[in-house]
Design an enzyme around this catalytic site. Structure first.
Site, short mmCIF file in Angstrom:
data_model
loop_
_atom_site.label_atom_id
_atom_site.label_comp_id
_atom_site.label_asym_id
_atom_site.label_seq_id
_atom_site.Cartn_x
_atom_site.Cartn_y
_atom_site.Cartn_z
N ASP A 332 0.87 -1.17 0.00
CA ASP A 332 0.00 0.00 0.00
C ASP A 332 0.91 1.22 0.00
O ASP A 332 2.13 1.09 -0.06
CB ASP A 332 -1.03 -0.06 1.12
CG ASP A 332 -0.50 0.46 2.44
OD1 ASP A 332 0.72 0.40 2.63
OD2 ASP A 332 -1.32 0.89 3.27
N ASP A 594 -1.18 -1.68 6.30
CA ASP A 594 -1.37 -1.38 7.72
C ASP A 594 -2.83 -1.20 8.13
O ASP A 594 -3.13 -1.14 9.31
CB ASP A 594 -0.58 -0.13 8.10
CG ASP A 594 -1.00 1.07 7.26
OD1 ASP A 594 -1.86 0.91 6.37
OD2 ASP A 594 -0.47 2.17 7.49
N ASN A 662 26.24 -44.03 0.60
CA ASN A 662 26.98 -44.89 1.52
C ASN A 662 26.13 -46.03 2.03
O ASN A 662 26.54 -47.19 2.06
CB ASN A 662 27.46 -44.07 2.72
CG ASN A 662 28.72 -43.31 2.41
OD1 ASN A 662 29.32 -43.51 1.36
ND2 ASN A 662 29.12 -42.43 3.29
N ASN A 687 26.30 -42.92 11.89
CA ASN A 687 25.17 -42.03 11.71
C ASN A 687 25.15 -40.90 12.74
O ASN A 687 24.88 -39.74 12.43
CB ASN A 687 23.87 -42.84 11.81
CG ASN A 687 22.66 -41.99 11.51
OD1 ASN A 687 22.58 -41.41 10.44
ND2 ASN A 687 21.77 -41.89 12.46
N ASP A 691 25.39 -37.02 11.86
CA ASP A 691 24.38 -36.08 12.32
C ASP A 691 25.00 -34.91 13.07
O ASP A 691 24.67 -33.75 12.84
CB ASP A 691 23.36 -36.77 13.23
CG ASP A 691 22.29 -37.49 12.43
OD1 ASP A 691 22.32 -37.39 11.19
OD2 ASP A 691 21.44 -38.17 13.04
N1 LIG Z 1 -10.68 9.86 7.43
C1 LIG Z 1 -11.10 9.99 6.17
N2 LIG Z 1 -12.06 10.86 5.88
C2 LIG Z 1 -12.51 10.97 4.63
N3 LIG Z 1 -12.05 10.28 3.60
C3 LIG Z 1 -11.09 9.41 3.81
C4 LIG Z 1 -10.55 9.21 5.11
N4 LIG Z 1 -9.60 8.27 5.03
C5 LIG Z 1 -9.55 7.90 3.75
N5 LIG Z 1 -10.42 8.56 3.00
C6 LIG Z 1 -10.66 8.41 1.57
O1 LIG Z 1 -10.62 7.02 1.24
C7 LIG Z 1 -9.56 6.77 0.32
C8 LIG Z 1 -8.94 5.42 0.58
O2 LIG Z 1 -8.35 5.40 1.86
P1 LIG Z 1 -6.81 5.18 2.02
O3 LIG Z 1 -6.06 6.15 1.21
O4 LIG Z 1 -6.49 5.10 3.45
O5 LIG Z 1 -6.69 3.73 1.38
P2 LIG Z 1 -5.40 2.87 1.24
O6 LIG Z 1 -5.67 1.81 0.26
O7 LIG Z 1 -4.97 2.44 2.60
O8 LIG Z 1 -4.38 3.91 0.66
P3 LIG Z 1 -2.83 3.90 0.81
O9 LIG Z 1 -2.35 3.05 -0.29
O10 LIG Z 1 -2.50 5.35 0.63
O11 LIG Z 1 -2.47 3.40 2.14
C9 LIG Z 1 -8.61 7.92 0.48
O12 LIG Z 1 -7.88 8.13 -0.67
C10 LIG Z 1 -9.54 9.06 0.79
O13 LIG Z 1 -10.08 9.59 -0.39
MG LIG Z 2 -3.32 2.39 3.79
#
Ligand SMILES: Nc1ncnc2c1ncn2[C@@H]1O[C@H](COP(=O)(O)OP(=O)(O)OP(=O)(O)O)[C@@H](O)[C@H]1O
Ligand SMILES: [Mg+2]
Length: 848
Positions: A332, A594, A662, A687, A691
Site C-alpha cells: 500500500d 497497515d 553410503n 550415523n 548427524d
Molecule cells: N478519514 C477519512 N475521511 C474521509 N475520507 C477518507 C478518510 N480516510 C480515507 N479517506 C478516503 O478514502 C480513500 C482510501 O483510503 P486510504 O487512502 O487510506 O486507502 P489505502 O488503500 O490504505 O491507501 P494507501 O495506499 O494510501 O495506504 C482515500 O484516498 C480518501 O479519499
Molecule cells: Mg493504507
C-alpha cells in the site's frame, strides 16, 4: 439454534438482560479494579487459546521416543542384550538417548527464541481498570472487564455490547458471513450466535464505528476460540513444507523397501537372524534424515532471530521460506512508500482560492469522527484544532472503505449541518450545488463540475492528496440515515502532501535487484499514486483501477494482473482479489499494509506483512511485522529467507547424495560379502557422528549467488542432484571395498575400520563442496560449521585407533592403508567438486 458448536444450552449470556449479566459478573459495567482483575485472572487463567500447547519436557521426550524406528531399534538391542551382546545394548540405547535429547534441546531452544520474539508484538486492548482506560495485552483480560473497541481492533474475547456507535463487525472467520454486521446493545431472548446483535465474539474484527464491550468469557471458554486457532494454525502448508513432506515420504518408502530387501535377502542366504535384523534397523536409522525437523526448526528460528535484528518480527516461522521465494510484493502507499507525515497545504474552494469554509467544515468532521482516525484527519486537526470550538456533535456515519467518506451531524448556535468529507469523486457525485466565495450557492452543472475536476486533477498530478468537503442543512434532524448523503453543497477541497520516504527509492532498487517486482496497490487516486511511482522510481507498465477490476472476472483479472504495476482506488476485497489473481499466475506473493482495508489481502498473500503501528486486524493477519516501516529492512529479510532455504537444501543434498550412497552400498555389500561391512553398532556410530557434524549447518552463511534470486522447493532439481552425486559416492565405496579385499587383503576388523573412516570422511567433508556452487575453496564455511565438521571428522579418524576400538569392533590401520584411504577421500572430493556443476541447478550456479 441448539446445534451450534460450543453452545451447551439454547439460551446463553447474550440472551440475558444486561443488568442480569452485570450482576452475574459482579460488576457495574464501568470496569474492574486491578485488584479484582488479578483475582479473576488467577481463577479464569490468561485469555489465550493455546495453539501450540506447551508440552512438558517429559511428554516431549516420550513423543520423540515414540518414533517407530527408534522403538524397533531399542527392542532389537534389548533382544541382543538378552542374548549376551551387552555392548550393543548399551551403545544403541545410549545413542538413541543422546540423539533424542540433542534433538529435543535444540528444537526447544529454537522455539523459545521464536516465541519470545512473537510475544514482543502482542496485541493489546484498551481496557478500563481502576476507572481509567489503559492499553493491556489481551491475555490479561478477565470476565467483567470493559474494553473500548474502535475500527481496526480485534474483538479480544466473547462478550456483549454495552454501547455502540455504528459499530460494524466482521465475523467472517466465525460465521462465514463476509459482510460486516452492525452491533448494538440489548439482548434478544432467542437470538443465536450468528444473529444476536449484542454479541461480540472473539476472533471477529471491528471494521467501522466504535463500541464498549463487556467481557463475559475468555480464553478457552470462548465460543470459537478453538476453531479460530485451528484455522490459523492449520492454514495451508507452504509450498516448501509440502515439498519437504513429500520428500520425507519418498525417503521413508525407499528406506522401508531397502531395509526389507536386505533383511529378507540375508535371511534367505541363511545369515544370522538377530544380527541381520539389528543391521537392517541400523541401516534404516542411517537412511532417515532424522535431523531434518531439527535442522528446519533451527534454521528458521535463527532466520527469525537475524531478521529481528533488522527489525522484522516473524509470527509464522514457515513464512520465511515464502519470503525467500517471493517474486511479487504488493504494497500500500501511505507509510510504506511515503512518510505518512501528512501536512495540509491548501483548502481551495471551487475558484481555486483557499476557502475558510472548506477547512472549517473538514476540521469539524475530523474532530468528531470516532472511527479509525486516518493520517489525513490528523493533519487536519494539527492545522486547526480550535476551529471546531463551539460545535457539538449529534451523530456520525464513520468512515468505511466502500463509502470512502465520513458524515457528521453537528450543531453550533442553533445551526445544524450534516458535514461530509471523503474521496473527491465520491463527494462530488453526491453534490447538486456548490458554494462560491461570497457564500451563495450555485448549481453544480456539467461545466462547473468539469472545472472543479480540472482543479482536482492539476493538484493530484503533482502528487498531492485531496479530500472533497461538502455539507447540507440538517435542521430538525438528529440522526444520519443511510441514504441521507444526497443533495449536498460542495464546499471545496483539502489538499495534503505526503512526501515519499527518503529511503524508498533505494529500498525499491534493492528489491528489484533481488528479483522482486513491487506493485503499488492503493485506495488513493490514480494520479496521486502514479506521481509517487515516478518519484520513487517504480516502473509502471500498466494501471488498473478499482472500477475496472470490479468489471473483470477472476480469470480475466488473472490474465492481466502480472503486467499491471499500479492499482488505484481499489476496495479491500479487490486488494485480496489482486493477490489471489497473482497467486493463480504462480507468483509467490507478498502483501504489505497497515489498515483494516489491507487485512484480507495480507491474509491471502503467501507472505503477509504489516508494520508495528498498524491496526490490530492487519497485524493479526500478518505473518511478519516490520518494526521499522522500511522496505530496506525487508530486503534483508528476503536474503535471510533465501539463506534458510540454502541451508536446508545443503542438509537435504548431503542426505540424498553422500549419506544415501553410503548406506546403499553398504546394504548391497552386506549381501555379497561373507561378513557385515559394518556392524549395526558401527553403522549407528557412523550415523550419530554424521548427524553431529551437520548440526552446524543452520549457522552457515549461504552462497551469495543463492541470495540474488527467489528460490522455491524444486523436487526435480533435488532428484537430479542425487542421481549424479549419489552414484559417485557409491562408486567410491565399491572401489574402496575392492581395494581393501583384493589389494590389501585386510581382516574383518581392519576392513570395517578402513571403510568406517573412508565413509565418514567423505560424508563429512563433502558438505564443503556442496555448500557452494562456486569453487569450494573460495567460500569458507562459518566457524561453527567448520568446528562441528572438524570435530566429528577428528573423532571418526581417531576412533579406530583409540582405546574404544575393541569395544566397537575396530582395529587400528597400517600406515600405507591409511594413506590409501586419504588418497581415496581426496580423489572423491575432487571428483565431487568437478561433478557438482552438472548436479546443481543452472540458476544456482550463475545466480540468476
Ligand atoms: N478519514 C477519512 N475521511 C474521509 N475520507 C477518507 C478518510 N480516510 C480515507 N479517506 C478516503 O478514502 C480513500 C482510501 O483510503 P486510504 O487512502 O487510506 O486507502 P489505502 O488503500 O490504505 O491507501 P494507501 O495506499 O494510501 O495506504 C482515500 O484516498 C480518501 O479519499
Ligand atoms: Mg493504507
Amino acid at each position: 439454534m441448539a446445534s451450534e458448536p460450543g453452545t451447551s444450552q439454547i439460551g446463553d449470556f447474550w440472551n440475558q438482560p444486561q443488568q442480569q449479566l452485570l450482576d452475574r459478573l459482579a460488576t457495574d459495567g464501568n470496569g474492574l479494579t486491578s485488584q479484582e482483575a488479578a483475582a479473576r485472572l488467577a481463577i479464569y487463567g490468561p485469555n489465550r487459546v493455546d495453539s501450540t500447547r506447551r508440552r512438558s519436557l517429559a511428554a516431549d521426550f516420550l513423543r520423540r521416543l515414540a518414533n517407530p524406528l527408534v522403538l524397533v531399534l531399542l527392542a532389537a538391542s534389548i533382544v541382543a542384550g538378552l542374548t549376551g551382546d551387552l555392548v550393543s545394548l548399551v551403545i544403541i540405547s545410549g545413542m538413541v538417548l543422546l540423539s533424542t535429547v540433542l534433538d529435543m534441546v535444540q528444537e526447544r531452544r529454537a522455539n523459545a527464541t521464536a516465541e519470545a520474539l512473537r510475544r514482543s508484538i502482542a496485541i493489546t486492548a484498551s481496557t478500563c481498570r481502576d476507572g481509567v482506560m489503559s492499553s493491556l495485552p489481551v491475555e490479561q483480560l478477565v470476565p467483567g472487564d470493559v474494553v473500548a473497541l474502535a475500527a481496526g481492533d480485534l474483538v479480544p474475547a466473547d462478550g456483549v455490547v454495552l454501547e455502540a456507535n455504528a459499530a460494524q463487525v466482521n465475523q467472517a472467520a466465525l460465521t462465514g458471513e463476509s459482510f460486516p454486521v452492525e452491533k448494538y446493545p440489548g439482548a434478544i431472548a432467542d437470538a443465536g450466535l450468528a444473529d444476536a446483535p449484542n454479541l461480540l465474539l472473539s476472533g471477529s474484527s471491528v471494521v467501522g464505528g466504535t463500541a464498549r464491550m463487556l467481557v463475559v468469557e475468555t480464553g478457552a471458554a470462548t465460543r470459537f476460540g478453538d476453531i479460530a486457532v485451528s484455522l490459523s494454525a492449520g492454514s495451508q502448508a507452504t509450498a516448501f513444507e509440502q515439498g519437504l513432506r513429500r520428500f520425507g515420504l519418498l525417503i521413508a518408502r525407499l528406506t522401508v523397501f531397502l531395509v526389507l530387501f536386505v533383511l529378507l535377502a540375508r535371511l534367505a542366504l541363511g545369515k544370522d537372524a538377530l544380527e541381520s535384523f539389528l543391521f537392517a534397523m541400523a541401516l534404516a536409522v542411517g537412511l532417515t534424515p532424522e535431523l531434518l525437523p531439527m535442522i528446519v526448526t533451527i534454521t528458521l528460528a535463527r532466520g527469525a532471530q537475524r531478521m529481528a535484528a533488522s527489525k522484522v518480527v516473524v509470527k509464522r516461522l514457515s513464512a520465511i521460506h515464502d519470503l525467500g521465494q517471493m517474486d511479487v510484493l504488493c504494497t500500500d502507499k501511505t507509510g510504506t512508500l511515503t512518510e505518512a507525515r501528512i501536512a495540509l497545504v491548501g483548502h481551495p474552494g471551487i475558484d481555486g482560492a483557499d476557502s475558510e469554509r472548506a477547512i472549517e467544515l473538514a476540521s469539524i468532521n475530523a474532530m468528531f469522527e470516532t472511527g479509525l482516525k486516518s493520517p489525513l484527519d490528523k493533519a487536519l486537526l494539527e492545522h486547526g484544532e480550535r476551529i471546531a470550538d463551539g460545535w457539538t456533535k449529534l451523530d456520525e456515519r464513520p468512515f468505511d472503505f466502500e463509502r470512502r467518506r465520513v458524515s457528521v451531524l453537528a450543531e453550533k448556535d442553533g445551526q445544524r449541518l450534516e458535514i461530509v468529507k471523503g474521496a473527491p469523486e465520491t463527494v462530488l457525485a453526491l453534490c447538486s450545488t456548490a458554494q462560491v466565495a461570497s457564500g451563495s450557492e450555485v448549481p453544480l452543472d456539467d461545466a462547473l463540475r468539469a472545472n472543479v475536476m480540472a482543479l482536482h486533477d492539476s493538484k493530484a498530478a503533482q502528487g498531492l492528496r485531496l479530500l472533497g468537503v461538502a455539507f447540507k442543512d440538517a435542521s430538525g434532524r438528529s440522526k444520519i440515515d443511510t441514504d441521507d448523503d444526497a443533495g449536498l453543497v460542495f464546499a471545496g477541497f483539502c489538499v495534503f502532501v505526503d512526501p515519499p520516504k527518503q529511503t524508498a527509492r533505494e529500498a525499491l532498487a534493492r528489491l528489484a535487484e533481488a528479483g522482486v517486482r513491487v506493485k503499488l496497490v492503493s485506495g488513493d487516486a490514480v494520479a496521486v499514486a502514479r506521481h509517487l511511482c515516478n518519484e520513487v522510481g517504480l516502473p509502471v507498465r500498466d494501471v488498473l483501477t478499482g472500477e475496472e477490476i470490479a468489471a473483470l472476472s477472476d480469470g480475466a483479472l488473472a490474465a492481466r494482473v502480472s503486467q499491471v504495476d499500479l492499482f488505484a482506488r481499489v476496495a479491500p476485497n479487490q486488494k485480496m482479489r489482486i493477490v489471489n489473481a497473482l497467486k493463480r499466475r504462480h507468483h509467490t506473493v507478498g502483501f504489505i499494509g497497515d489498515g483494516i482495508n489491507d487485512a484480507p489481502a495480507i491474509h491471502a498473500a503467501d507472505v503477509g506483512l504489516s508494520v508495528d503501528g498498524a491496526t490490530d486486524v492487519a497485524r493479526e493477519a500478518a505473518d511478519m511485522i516490520m518494526l521499522a516501516p522500511d522496505l530496506g529492512a525487508l530486503a534483508e529479510g528476503i536474503a535471510e529467507g533465501r539463506r534458510t532455504y540454502a541451508n536446508i537444501m545443503k542438509y537435504l543434498r548431503m542426505g540424498t547424495s553422500s549419506n544415501f550412497g553410503n548406506m546403499l552400498t553398504m546394504a548391497l555389500a552386506s549381501l555379497v560379502l561373507p561378513f557385515l561391512p559394518l556392524t549395526a553398532v558401527q553403522v549407528l556410530v557412523n550415523n550419530l557422528l554424521y548427524d553431529l557434524s551437520q548440526t552446524g549447518i543452520p549457522f552457515d552463511e549461504a552462497d551469495p549467488r543463492l541470495l540474488r534470486r527467489p528460490h522455491g522447493w524444486d523436487m526435480r532439481a533435488l532428484v537430479r542432484f542425487s542421481t549424479i552425486m549419489g552414484p559417485l559416492s557409491s562408486l567410491f565405496d565399491i572401489f574402496t571395498f575392492v581395494l581393501l579385499l583384493t589389494v590389501f587383503h585386510v581382516d574383518v576388523a581392519a576392513f570395517r575400520s578402513a571403510w568406517f573412516i573412508e565413509s565418514m570422511a567423505t560424508q563429512i567433508m563433502v558438505v564443503l563442496v556442496i555448500r557452494t556452487a562456486g569453487p569450494f575453496w573460495r567460500e569458507r564455511p562459518s566457524p561453527l560449521l567448520a568446528a562441528t565438521l572438524g570435530a566429528c571428522l577428528l573423532v571418526a579418524v581417531v576412533l579406530p585407533f583409540s582405546p574404544l576400538a575393541t569395544m566397537l569392533g575396530f582395529a587400528s590401520l597400517p600406515i600405507h592403508l591409511s594413506a590409501a584411504i586419504a588418497g581415496l577421500v581426496i580423489a572423491y572430493l575432487a571428483l565431487a567438486e568437478f561433478l557438482k556443476r552438472f548436479a546443481l541447478p543452472r540458476k544456482e550456479r550463475i545466480g540468476g
